[in-house]
Design an enzyme around this catalytic site. Structure first.
Site, mmCIF file in Angstrom:
data_model
loop_
_atom_site.group_PDB
_atom_site.id
_atom_site.type_symbol
_atom_site.label_atom_id
_atom_site.label_comp_id
_atom_site.label_asym_id
_atom_site.label_seq_id
_atom_site.Cartn_x
_atom_site.Cartn_y
_atom_site.Cartn_z
ATOM 1 N N LYS A 85 0.845 -1.204 0.000
ATOM 2 C CA LYS A 85 0.000 0.000 0.000
ATOM 3 C C LYS A 85 0.878 1.250 0.000
ATOM 4 C CE LYS A 85 -3.768 -2.507 2.009
ATOM 5 N NZ LYS A 85 -4.333 -3.113 3.219
ATOM 6 N N GLN A 126 -5.311 -2.144 9.381
ATOM 7 C CA GLN A 126 -5.035 -3.464 8.813
ATOM 8 C C GLN A 126 -5.579 -4.578 9.721
ATOM 9 O OE1 GLN A 126 -3.438 -3.912 5.715
ATOM 10 N NE2 GLN A 126 -4.057 -6.025 6.008
ATOM 11 N N ASP A 138 -11.902 1.656 3.413
ATOM 12 C CA ASP A 138 -12.202 0.226 3.312
ATOM 13 C C ASP A 138 -13.700 0.005 3.098
ATOM 14 O OD1 ASP A 138 -10.259 -1.712 3.284
ATOM 15 O OD2 ASP A 138 -9.888 -1.645 5.437
#
Ligand code: NAD
Length: 293
Positions: free
Chosen positions: A54, A98, A123
């Site tokens: 990322k 995460q 997300d």
């Protein structure tokens, strides 16, 4: 018949290119590039790899990037305080925590994810974004299903009016996939572990999406000739061997188009995350404009 191969790297490059262009337009209008913050708690090796990828994507596209590494022993309160600070940070357009979280704080996963400002929830897991998606309104949507939609669009495979079967009803893949397809005017059947006549339902589908988590689950006899088959599954069957949910070798002889594993949908997720980060930056600007009025 051998199906057209929908290669993830081709679409990922196109999505990133689009995200870069849109980010530069944003920077021209507002004087800064979008920014992505990734919080990682603990040392899970797979998570470390994802986070590095990322970061690399941010570098490649010129995004502002922040990585917050917390120790395995971090408390829920420490993590929430970091999220609060990122919610206030104007340089940061998107926040991602995460998963999986370490065992000690995993039970608070919902509370932690819900602390992220919905406008920075790249997300797309926050209940506000889930609700907007269900209502068919503009929302930040989960990256994997959003990537599948983008891939269909870029490949010129129409969704509007088509019959689609999605296998798997998770909050991360199956359900958002269902709603995104519905918003694209498909007629969608969401199948799961209790579905009866699964094979018959799948055989009616012009587009079949597999998100089950079982190697070789979708076999050639479940696929309508010429259908598009999207394999979201990632299953490790040996230390260095990944396979999808679709029995690729047999299904590619029946399908019209198919994604491979590895090298398919998995490559779209980070590219779509970049797209969501630009979208989040724009949504925050829109919101600021509204509050000034
Ligand atoms: P999950 O375990 O949360 O959900 C699996 C779903 O499959 C469930 O809804 C269940 O009802 C359904 N299912 C199980 N057995 C079934 C059966 N016999 N018949 C019909 N349906 C059945 O999994 P998930 O998080 O949605 O992930 C699914 C797969 O996608 C996994 O392999 C995962 O690794 C992969 N995945 C890939 C990406 C990516 O970036 N490509 C992202 C997320 C998940």
């Amino acid at each position: 018949m051998t199906a057209r191969l929908l290669e993830g790297k081709v679409f990922a490059a196109k999505i990133k290119e689009e995200a870069k262009r849109e980010a530069e337009e944003f920077a021209e209008a507002y004087g800064r590039m979008p920014g992505l913050a990734v919080i990682i708690v603990g040392e899970d090796p797979a998570s470390q790899v994802y986070v590095r990828n990322k970061e690399k994507a941010c570098e490649e596209l010129g995004f502002i990037s922040k990585q917050i590494q917390l120790p395995e022993t971090a408390t829920k309160e420490e993590l929430l305080a970091r999220i609060d600070a990122l919610n206030r940070d104007e340089e940061i357009s998107g926040i991602l925590c995460q998963l999986p979280l370490p065992e000690a704080i995993a039970p608070y996963e919902s509370e932690i994810l819900e602390r992220i400002d919905p406008l920075k929830d790249v997300d797309g897991f926050h209940p506000v974004n889930v609700g907007l998606l269900v209502m068919g309104k503009k929302a930040l949507s989960p990256c994997t299903p959003a990537g599948c939609m983008k891939m269909l669009e870029l490949s010129g495979i129409p969704v509007d009016g088509k019959r689609v079967a999605v296998i798997g009803r998770s909050n991360i893949v199956g359900k958002p996939m269902f709603h995104l397809l519905l918003a694209g005017h498909a007629t969608v059947t969401l199948c799961h572990s209790h579905t009866e006549n699964l094979k018959e339902i799948c055989r009616e589908a012009d587009i079949l999406v597999a998100a089950v988590g079982k190697p070789h689950f979708v076999t050639a006899d479940m696929v309508k000739p010429g259908a598009t088959v999207i394999d979201v599954g990632i299953n490790r069957i040996a230390p260095k061997k990944l396979v999808g949910d679709v029995d690729f070798e047999s299904v590619k002889e029946v399908a019209g188009a198919i994604t491979p594993v590895p090298g398919g949908v998995g490559l779209l997720t980070i590219a779509t995350l970049m797209m969501n980060t630009v979208e989040a930056a724009r949504l925050q600007q829109e919101k600021q404009g509204e509050t000034r009025i």
